[in-house]
Structure formats: C-alpha cells, structure tokens
Motif scaffolding. Structure first.
Motif, PDB file in Angstrom:
ATOM      1  N   ALA A   1      71.660  51.834   0.239  1.00  0.00           N
ATOM      2  CA  ALA A   1      70.237  52.145   0.161  1.00  0.00           C
ATOM      3  C   ALA A   1      69.391  50.872   0.226  1.00  0.00           C
ATOM      4  N   TYR A   2      68.216  50.983   0.878  1.00  0.00           N
ATOM      5  CA  TYR A   2      67.249  49.890   0.981  1.00  0.00           C
ATOM      6  C   TYR A   2      65.863  50.422   0.638  1.00  0.00           C
ATOM      7  N   LEU A   3      64.996  49.538   0.229  1.00  0.00           N
ATOM      8  CA  LEU A   3      63.646  49.920  -0.152  1.00  0.00           C
ATOM      9  C   LEU A   3      62.852  50.486   1.027  1.00  0.00           C
ATOM     10  N   PRO A   4      61.910  51.368   0.741  1.00  0.00           N
ATOM     11  CA  PRO A   4      61.017  51.839   1.804  1.00  0.00           C
ATOM     12  C   PRO A   4      60.062  50.721   2.214  1.00  0.00           C
ATOM     13  N   MET A   5      59.522  50.840   3.414  1.00  0.00           N
ATOM     14  CA  MET A   5      58.553  49.875   3.926  1.00  0.00           C
ATOM     15  C   MET A   5      57.365  50.642   4.489  1.00  0.00           C
ATOM     16  N   PHE A   6      56.379  49.913   4.977  1.00  0.00           N
ATOM     17  CA  PHE A   6      55.259  50.564   5.642  1.00  0.00           C
ATOM     18  C   PHE A   6      55.780  51.456   6.748  1.00  0.00           C
ATOM     19  N   ARG A   7      55.123  52.562   6.957  1.00  0.00           N
ATOM     20  CA  ARG A   7      55.539  53.477   8.013  1.00  0.00           C
ATOM     21  C   ARG A   7      54.790  53.210   9.309  1.00  0.00           C
ATOM     22  N   GLN A   8      54.005  52.161   9.336  1.00  0.00           N
ATOM     23  CA  GLN A   8      53.289  51.793  10.538  1.00  0.00           C
ATOM     24  C   GLN A   8      53.242  50.273  10.647  1.00  0.00           C
ATOM     25  N   PRO A   9      53.014  49.771  11.842  1.00  0.00           N
ATOM     26  CA  PRO A   9      52.965  48.317  12.019  1.00  0.00           C
ATOM     27  C   PRO A   9      51.823  47.681  11.233  1.00  0.00           C
ATOM     28  N   VAL A  10      52.011  46.425  10.892  1.00  0.00           N
ATOM     29  CA  VAL A  10      50.958  45.610  10.297  1.00  0.00           C
ATOM     30  C   VAL A  10      50.523  44.630  11.373  1.00  0.00           C
ATOM     31  N   LEU A  11      49.282  44.714  11.780  1.00  0.00           N
ATOM     32  CA  LEU A  11      48.752  43.833  12.814  1.00  0.00           C
ATOM     33  C   LEU A  11      48.106  42.630  12.145  1.00  0.00           C
ATOM     34  N   VAL A  12      48.436  41.436  12.630  1.00  0.00           N
ATOM     35  CA  VAL A  12      47.942  40.209  12.015  1.00  0.00           C
ATOM     36  C   VAL A  12      47.002  39.514  12.996  1.00  0.00           C
ATOM     37  N   PHE A  13      45.818  39.173  12.489  1.00  0.00           N
ATOM     38  CA  PHE A  13      44.769  38.542  13.278  1.00  0.00           C
ATOM     39  C   PHE A  13      44.401  37.214  12.641  1.00  0.00           C
ATOM     40  N   GLU A  14      43.668  36.392  13.393  1.00  0.00           N
ATOM     41  CA  GLU A  14      43.148  35.147  12.850  1.00  0.00           C
ATOM     42  C   GLU A  14      41.718  34.970  13.322  1.00  0.00           C
ATOM     43  N   ALA A  15      40.965  34.194  12.537  1.00  0.00           N
ATOM     44  CA  ALA A  15      39.566  33.954  12.877  1.00  0.00           C
ATOM     45  C   ALA A  15      39.043  32.772  12.088  1.00  0.00           C
ATOM     46  N   ALA A  16      37.868  32.314  12.477  1.00  0.00           N
ATOM     47  CA  ALA A  16      37.190  31.253  11.742  1.00  0.00           C
ATOM     48  C   ALA A  16      36.697  31.786  10.404  1.00  0.00           C
ATOM     49  N   LYS A  17      36.383  30.876   9.504  1.00  0.00           N
ATOM     50  CA  LYS A  17      35.936  31.219   8.155  1.00  0.00           C
ATOM     51  C   LYS A  17      34.742  32.186   8.183  1.00  0.00           C
ATOM     52  N   GLU A  18      33.800  31.964   9.078  1.00  0.00           N
ATOM     53  CA  GLU A  18      32.610  32.800   9.154  1.00  0.00           C
ATOM     54  C   GLU A  18      32.953  34.232   9.557  1.00  0.00           C
ATOM     55  N   THR A  19      33.872  34.391  10.500  1.00  0.00           N
ATOM     56  CA  THR A  19      34.291  35.721  10.941  1.00  0.00           C
ATOM     57  C   THR A  19      35.018  36.441   9.813  1.00  0.00           C
ATOM     58  N   LEU A  20      35.799  35.703   9.055  1.00  0.00           N
ATOM     59  CA  LEU A  20      36.498  36.281   7.907  1.00  0.00           C
ATOM     60  C   LEU A  20      35.494  36.796   6.867  1.00  0.00           C
ATOM     61  N   SER A  21      34.463  36.022   6.597  1.00  0.00           N
ATOM     62  CA  SER A  21      33.429  36.451   5.652  1.00  0.00           C
ATOM     63  C   SER A  21      32.702  37.693   6.152  1.00  0.00           C
ATOM     64  N   THR A  22      32.399  37.734   7.435  1.00  0.00           N
ATOM     65  CA  THR A  22      31.739  38.897   8.013  1.00  0.00           C
ATOM     66  C   THR A  22      32.637  40.126   7.916  1.00  0.00           C
ATOM     67  N   ALA A  23      33.921  39.961   8.217  1.00  0.00           N
ATOM     68  CA  ALA A  23      34.872  41.074   8.132  1.00  0.00           C
ATOM     69  C   ALA A  23      34.961  41.588   6.695  1.00  0.00           C
ATOM     70  N   HIS A  24      34.941  40.686   5.734  1.00  0.00           N
ATOM     71  CA  HIS A  24      34.970  41.054   4.316  1.00  0.00           C
ATOM     72  C   HIS A  24      33.780  41.960   3.988  1.00  0.00           C
ATOM     73  N   GLY A  25      32.603  41.557   4.407  1.00  0.00           N
ATOM     74  CA  GLY A  25      31.407  42.366   4.167  1.00  0.00           C
ATOM     75  C   GLY A  25      31.478  43.724   4.842  1.00  0.00           C
ATOM     76  N   ARG A  26      31.982  43.748   6.063  1.00  0.00           N
ATOM     77  CA  ARG A  26      32.112  45.022   6.784  1.00  0.00           C
ATOM     78  C   ARG A  26      33.090  45.954   6.076  1.00  0.00           C
ATOM     79  N   ALA A  27      34.201  45.418   5.616  1.00  0.00           N
ATOM     80  CA  ALA A  27      35.197  46.251   4.931  1.00  0.00           C
ATOM     81  C   ALA A  27      34.620  46.815   3.641  1.00  0.00           C
ATOM     82  N   LEU A  28      33.905  45.987   2.896  1.00  0.00           N
ATOM     83  CA  LEU A  28      33.295  46.456   1.655  1.00  0.00           C
ATOM     84  C   LEU A  28      32.244  47.524   1.928  1.00  0.00           C
ATOM     85  N   SER A  29      31.449  47.342   2.973  1.00  0.00           N
ATOM     86  CA  SER A  29      30.393  48.322   3.271  1.00  0.00           C
ATOM     87  C   SER A  29      30.970  49.675   3.686  1.00  0.00           C
TER      88      SER A  29
END
Length: 151
Positions: free
Chosen positions: A65-93
């Motif tokens: 037996a092995y532990l369960p994992m996510f049932r869907q892919p995890v997509l990884v992105f990168e961005a500048a600090k400003e884009t990260l801050s904007t994304a944070h605000g969008r997610a919260l809103s």
C-alpha cells in the motif's frame, strides 16, 4: 450541477478532463532548492483544505500500500514579484482556497514559527515567494494571468 467524476466518461481509455485546476505560482528569482521546497509546502495545504483533490490510495502488483496523491496534475508557473502579488489579490477576491509562502519562512524551522511569521505581516505587505490555488479552471487561469509555465 454535475461533479467532475460525473463529467468524466466511464471508459478507462477516455481521457478525463477536470473542471478544476491546481496551480502553484513561484517567484522567478528563487534558487532551485527553494522552488522545490516552496512547492512541496504549498501543495500540502491544498490537500488538507480541499480533500476532494486527493485520490484513492495506491497499491503495487504485490499488494504493498502507498499513500493517496492528488487526483489531478499540479501545474507550476513562475512570475515576477509584482505578478505574484497581483495573483494573490485575484485569488483572495475570488475566495478560492489559497496557500502562501513568504520569504520569512526560509528563516524559520517549524510550523509554529512559520505561522507566526505570516501572522506578523499584513496581507498587502507579505513578501510572497509562492502561492498555490485550487478552483475552476477559468478562475485559476485569470488569477495566473501574466505568469508563465515553469521551465
């Protein structure tokens, strides 16, 4: 409204298209070890807050037996600090489940100190180095606008 499982064709060979997306957004200036560490911490939060993203346990051909994992892919992105801050605000809103990792967490060594470091800074002043979000595909795409897939 139908669930993702109901939307999926029951034939084993038919690809499953999920209605939701799991995404991690990393600040582009992180060292490779930091990117891995931040990603691991961030996705652990989603698995606890959104239990439906976790699939069934695994088992090999010998019955180990092995532990369960996510049932869907995890997509990884990168961005500048400003884009990260904007994304944070969008997610919260959009009130979507979000995990954050700040630069202060690189200097702490345990969960209690991690939480204290985040709590010590106001939302608009967090020095974000990463975030993870789960939600409807279109909403997550809008949150990540301006980010690029991690190389």
């Amino acid at each position: 409204m139908t669930s993702e499982h109901e939307n999926a064709n029951t034939h084993e060979n038919t690809p499953v298209r999920l209605d939701t997306k799991i995404a991690v957004l990393l600040r582009e200036d992180l060292e490779p070890w930091q990117r891995l560490n931040v990603t691991a911490f961030l996705v652990s939060g989603l698995g606890t807050a959104v239990p439906e993203v976790i699939g069934e346990p695994y088992e090999d051909g010998d019955g180990t037996a092995y532990l369960p994992m996510f049932r869907q892919p995890v997509l990884v992105f990168e961005a500048a600090k400003e884009t990260l801050s904007t994304a944070h605000g969008r997610a919260l809103s959009r009130a979507l489940p979000i995990a954050v990792f700040t630069s202060d967490l690189f200097a702490t060594g345990n969960d209690r100190d991690n939480r204290a470091a985040v709590r010590a800074v106001g939302r608009d002043h967090l020095d974000l180095v990463g975030l993870a979000v789960h939600g409807p595909r279109n909403a997550v795409d809008k949150i990540l606008k301006g980010a690029r897939m991690h190389p």
